[in-house]
Design a protein around this motif. Structure first.
Motif, PDB file in Angstrom:
ATOM      1  N   CYS A 153       0.849  -1.199   0.000  1.00  0.00           N
ATOM      2  CA  CYS A 153       0.000   0.000   0.000  1.00  0.00           C
ATOM      3  C   CYS A 153       0.884   1.249   0.000  1.00  0.00           C
ATOM      4  CB  CYS A 153      -0.925  -0.027   1.216  1.00  0.00           C
ATOM      5  SG  CYS A 153      -2.148  -1.333   1.107  1.00  0.00           S
ATOM      6  N   MET A 186      -0.671   5.537  -3.938  1.00  0.00           N
ATOM      7  CA  MET A 186      -1.985   4.934  -4.207  1.00  0.00           C
ATOM      8  C   MET A 186      -3.115   5.714  -3.523  1.00  0.00           C
ATOM      9  SD  MET A 186      -0.688   1.044  -4.089  1.00  0.00           S
ATOM     10  CE  MET A 186      -2.137   0.131  -4.535  1.00  0.00           C
ATOM     11  N   TYR A 212      -7.364   9.161  -4.547  1.00  0.00           N
ATOM     12  CA  TYR A 212      -8.771   9.144  -4.112  1.00  0.00           C
ATOM     13  C   TYR A 212      -9.337  10.559  -4.052  1.00  0.00           C
ATOM     14  CZ  TYR A 212      -8.812   4.194  -3.055  1.00  0.00           C
ATOM     15  OH  TYR A 212      -8.789   2.829  -3.176  1.00  0.00           O
ATOM     16  N   CYS A 221       0.506   4.421   2.221  1.00  0.00           N
ATOM     17  CA  CYS A 221      -0.711   5.086   1.765  1.00  0.00           C
ATOM     18  C   CYS A 221      -1.346   5.843   2.926  1.00  0.00           C
ATOM     19  CB  CYS A 221      -1.672   4.011   1.235  1.00  0.00           C
ATOM     20  SG  CYS A 221      -3.320   4.628   0.889  1.00  0.00           S
ATOM     21  N   PHE A 224      -4.277   5.989   3.735  1.00  0.00           N
ATOM     22  CA  PHE A 224      -5.423   5.277   4.315  1.00  0.00           C
ATOM     23  C   PHE A 224      -5.056   3.946   4.961  1.00  0.00           C
ATOM     24  CE2 PHE A 224      -6.964   8.024   0.911  1.00  0.00           C
ATOM     25  CZ  PHE A 224      -7.807   8.835   1.665  1.00  0.00           C
ATOM     26  N   VAL A 225      -3.791   3.599   4.989  1.00  0.00           N
ATOM     27  CA  VAL A 225      -3.428   2.330   5.625  1.00  0.00           C
ATOM     28  C   VAL A 225      -3.089   2.582   7.090  1.00  0.00           C
ATOM     29  CG1 VAL A 225      -0.946   2.288   5.029  1.00  0.00           C
ATOM     30  CG2 VAL A 225      -2.188   0.155   5.297  1.00  0.00           C
ATOM     31  N   CYS A 275      -6.296  -1.502   5.607  1.00  0.00           N
ATOM     32  CA  CYS A 275      -6.927  -0.365   4.919  1.00  0.00           C
ATOM     33  C   CYS A 275      -8.136   0.129   5.708  1.00  0.00           C
ATOM     34  CB  CYS A 275      -7.362  -0.803   3.527  1.00  0.00           C
ATOM     35  SG  CYS A 275      -8.080   0.554   2.583  1.00  0.00           S
ATOM     36  N   LEU A 294     -10.402   2.095   4.343  1.00  0.00           N
ATOM     37  CA  LEU A 294     -11.508   2.360   3.419  1.00  0.00           C
ATOM     38  C   LEU A 294     -12.371   1.117   3.230  1.00  0.00           C
ATOM     39  CD1 LEU A 294      -9.745   4.492   0.645  1.00  0.00           C
ATOM     40  CD2 LEU A 294     -10.915   5.263   2.727  1.00  0.00           C
ATOM     41  N   ARG A 340     -12.977   0.755  -2.653  1.00  0.00           N
ATOM     42  CA  ARG A 340     -11.615   1.117  -3.077  1.00  0.00           C
ATOM     43  C   ARG A 340     -11.470   1.057  -4.586  1.00  0.00           C
ATOM     44  NH1 ARG A 340      -8.994  -3.331   0.618  1.00  0.00           N
ATOM     45  NH2 ARG A 340     -10.846  -3.339   1.906  1.00  0.00           N
ATOM     46  N   CYS A 342      -6.327  -1.224  -5.948  1.00  0.00           N
ATOM     47  CA  CYS A 342      -6.249  -1.673  -4.551  1.00  0.00           C
ATOM     48  C   CYS A 342      -6.836  -3.067  -4.410  1.00  0.00           C
ATOM     49  CB  CYS A 342      -7.023  -0.726  -3.640  1.00  0.00           C
ATOM     50  SG  CYS A 342      -6.280   0.901  -3.483  1.00  0.00           S
TER      51      CYS A 342
HETATM   52  S1  SF4 Z   1      -5.889  -0.826  -0.174  1.00  0.00           S
HETATM   53 FE1  SF4 Z   1      -6.329   0.960   1.113  1.00  0.00          FE
HETATM   54  S2  SF4 Z   1      -4.458   1.321   2.244  1.00  0.00           S
HETATM   55 FE2  SF4 Z   1      -3.918   0.014   0.508  1.00  0.00          FE
HETATM   56  S3  SF4 Z   1      -3.322   1.412  -1.138  1.00  0.00           S
HETATM   57 FE3  SF4 Z   1      -5.499   1.025  -1.397  1.00  0.00          FE
HETATM   58  S4  SF4 Z   1      -6.496   2.714  -0.272  1.00  0.00           S
HETATM   59 FE4  SF4 Z   1      -4.381   2.617   0.417  1.00  0.00          FE
END
Ligand code: SF4
Ligand code: SF4
Length: 170
Positions: A70, A74, A78, A103, A105-106, A111, A113, A116, A120
């Motif tokens: 991640c 990436m 969003y 990332c 969001f990790v 994750c 989210l 996605r 992802c």
């Molecule tokens: S899965 Fe989630 S944490 Fe991993 S790159 Fe995609 S948005 Fe980021």
């Protein structure tokens, strides 16, 4: 703070503001609300298969050992509509990056989210493919395909809804 980091935070803030202004109305809208229910069920079923097939365990171990795949870039793709969809599905959007270099969001539990992007959901590294076997990977891809299709429909419906309600916010 880099320009990319500033932009991620802006998109998150915009999603929060829209959620506060329109969240309840979105849930009550027949089209948006219906798609949210369908996507929520699909995400829960996919997540459950990720656990039962061993993906969650394998990727969790990998994340502890290497920081996972991640990457920082990436999360930077969003936009606020996708993030609003996530808020409506109950995702808590982070205010700060939890893992340096990862990332936005990790988090330590994976994750944050719920809905996605394709890259992802569709990326399975060679080691993971070898561990899972072809049959399981094909089933994962089928489920991911359904999830992406519902996510895309939801984003379009949300955009139409916001355009009708408060076009100045787009
Ligand atoms: S899965 Fe989630 S944490 Fe991993 S790159 Fe995609 S948005 Fe980021
Ligand atoms: S897909 Fe592969 S590289 Fe990415 S977190 Fe899972 S095991 Fe690690």
């Amino acid at each position: 703070m880099s320009e990319a980091e500033t932009n991620v935070k802006k998109q998150i803030e915009k999603a929060r503001v829209l959620h506060a202004a329109l969240g309840a109305a979105c849930l009550a809208d027949p089209e948006v609300g219906g798609l949210l229910v369908a996507l929520d069920l699909r995400v829960k079923a996919s997540d459950s298969f990720m656990v039962s097939s061993g993906v969650a365990m394998a990727c969790g171990r990998c994340a502890e050992a290497t920081g996972s795949c991640c990457f920082k870039e990436m999360g930077e793709s969003y936009g606020f509509i996708e993030l609003l969809a996530n808020r409506l599905l109950g995702a808590e959007l982070p205010r700060e990056r939890e893992l340096p270099g990862g990332c936005f969001f990790v988090g330590k539990k994976g994750c944050t989210l719920k809905t996605r992007h394709s890259f992802c959901l569709n990326y399975f590294c060679p080691e993971l493919i070898a561990f899972l076997g072809e049959k399981t990977v094909l089933e994962l891809q089928r489920q991911v395909g359904e999830q992406l299709s519902l996510g895309w429909e939801l984003e379009r419906a949300l955009t139409r809804y916001i355009t009708r309600s408060i076009p100045e916010r787009l």
